[in-house]
Scaffold this active site. Sequence first.
Site, PDB file in Angstrom:
ATOM      1  N   PRO A 150      38.295 123.676  48.093  1.00  0.00           N
ATOM      2  CA  PRO A 150      39.289 123.678  49.058  1.00  0.00           C
ATOM      3  C   PRO A 150      40.758 124.629  48.523  1.00  0.00           C
ATOM      4  O   PRO A 150      41.587 124.910  49.442  1.00  0.00           O
ATOM      5  CB  PRO A 150      39.491 122.476  49.314  1.00  0.00           C
ATOM      6  CG  PRO A 150      38.767 121.425  48.187  1.00  0.00           C
ATOM      7  CD  PRO A 150      37.974 122.418  47.349  1.00  0.00           C
TER       8      PRO A 150
ATOM      9  N   GLU B 268      36.502 115.299  42.000  1.00  0.00           N
ATOM     10  CA  GLU B 268      37.797 115.542  42.415  1.00  0.00           C
ATOM     11  C   GLU B 268      38.272 116.867  41.918  1.00  0.00           C
ATOM     12  O   GLU B 268      39.313 117.374  42.318  1.00  0.00           O
ATOM     13  CB  GLU B 268      39.034 114.535  41.729  1.00  0.00           C
ATOM     14  CG  GLU B 268      39.297 113.104  42.873  1.00  0.00           C
ATOM     15  CD  GLU B 268      38.153 112.620  43.043  1.00  0.00           C
ATOM     16  OE1 GLU B 268      37.100 112.520  42.402  1.00  0.00           O
ATOM     17  OE2 GLU B 268      38.189 112.085  44.268  1.00  0.00           O
TER      18      GLU B 268
ATOM     19  N   ARG C  70      23.584 139.022  55.203  1.00  0.00           N
ATOM     20  CA  ARG C  70      23.273 139.880  56.255  1.00  0.00           C
ATOM     21  C   ARG C  70      24.298 141.283  56.429  1.00  0.00           C
ATOM     22  O   ARG C  70      23.645 142.108  57.327  1.00  0.00           O
ATOM     23  CB  ARG C  70      23.769 138.903  57.657  1.00  0.00           C
ATOM     24  CG  ARG C  70      25.244 138.372  57.507  1.00  0.00           C
ATOM     25  CD  ARG C  70      25.427 137.330  58.685  1.00  0.00           C
ATOM     26  NE  ARG C  70      24.969 137.909  60.041  1.00  0.00           N
ATOM     27  CZ  ARG C  70      25.880 138.789  60.705  1.00  0.00           C
ATOM     28  NH1 ARG C  70      26.946 139.024  60.234  1.00  0.00           N
ATOM     29  NH2 ARG C  70      25.424 139.295  61.755  1.00  0.00           N
TER      30      ARG C  70
ATOM     31  N   ASP D 297      29.847 142.468  65.041  1.00  0.00           N
ATOM     32  CA  ASP D 297      29.759 141.014  64.981  1.00  0.00           C
ATOM     33  C   ASP D 297      31.379 140.644  65.221  1.00  0.00           C
ATOM     34  O   ASP D 297      32.588 141.401  65.096  1.00  0.00           O
ATOM     35  CB  ASP D 297      30.043 140.848  63.264  1.00  0.00           C
ATOM     36  CG  ASP D 297      28.610 140.695  63.048  1.00  0.00           C
ATOM     37  OD1 ASP D 297      27.641 140.434  63.828  1.00  0.00           O
ATOM     38  OD2 ASP D 297      28.352 140.525  61.676  1.00  0.00           O
TER      39      ASP D 297
HETATM   40  N1  ADE Z   1      34.601 122.326  48.444  1.00  0.00           N
HETATM   41  C1  ADE Z   1      34.975 121.273  49.066  1.00  0.00           C
HETATM   42  N2  ADE Z   1      35.662 121.721  50.099  1.00  0.00           N
HETATM   43  C2  ADE Z   1      35.490 123.312  50.263  1.00  0.00           C
HETATM   44  C3  ADE Z   1      35.963 124.180  51.060  1.00  0.00           C
HETATM   45  N3  ADE Z   1      36.788 123.883  52.043  1.00  0.00           N
HETATM   46  N4  ADE Z   1      35.573 125.693  51.009  1.00  0.00           N
HETATM   47  C4  ADE Z   1      34.942 125.648  49.648  1.00  0.00           C
HETATM   48  N5  ADE Z   1      34.481 124.804  48.798  1.00  0.00           N
HETATM   49  C5  ADE Z   1      34.754 123.556  49.259  1.00  0.00           C
END
Ligand code: ADE
Length: 263
Positions: free
Chosen positions: A126, A154, A192, A207
């Site tokens: 994230p 974590e 793709r 697309d």
């Molecule tokens: N791992 C946890 N959340 C994620 C996300 N939003 N994007 C990529 N990998 C992740």
Amino acid sequence: MKERQHLASNERESIQTVALFPAFASKMLAFRMKIDVLTIFPEFFTEVFNFGIIRRARLAEIVEINIYDIRSFTTDKHQKTDDKPFGGGDGMVMKAEPIFRAIEQIVGTWKRENYPDGTRVILLSPQGKPLKQITVKEFADQAKHLILICGRYEGIDERVNDALVTDEISIGDYVLSGGEPAAIVLTDAIVRLLPNALGSETSAVNDSFTENLLDCPHYTHPREFRGMEVPEVLLSGNHALIECWRKEKALEKTRKIREDLLK
Ligand code: ADE
């Protein structure tokens, strides 16, 4: 080394390639791209790359996909892939060593500057750069070998990022329990776009996001469904007019849903 089987590529499937795609098989095409996924949950991927465009691309030897169990690169008795964080705090952190060993074995070196051309080691997290179609296109056009590291818990020991990772990617501003679903999303989006992966060359050109616009609405038979009619213009046979209508509808939808794309 005791890697488990590479779930997505096996002998049975290469035999099917010959039967299903004789034209490709006779040309002995080299794979256009190799994607290796590092995960502590290899079973997560058992069936997911066995459908639709990805399956077809694998059988046509456009892409080779291998799934590696990070645990199989551990050297300790308990095959530990995570440990307590230095400095304290909640949760566990993924250990650097098994991931370094995996990259060393798969790429041949753990030094980013020595990676062969076209090698990208991608950490899904994230904290990464938000994934956009333009990045997907860049990977599809330029990369030959992708290694996707699925983070868990974590986080992951930062030395993985410092030494191994070429790209840290997030698939959106929300937190998944691990990088596995993100690796699937990224793989699908890239495969793709590989040459000949889609049935029709024009499909990817139209697309959503390709021109910073969402896609226009589509209709198929029947002409009237539960009192709802297909827009008259689509039945007109006037291709210039239809093209114009589609652009207008794409713009209208983008303005309504994703105004940020127009800026
Ligand atoms: N791992 C946890 N959340 C994620 C996300 N939003 N994007 C990529 N990998 C992740």
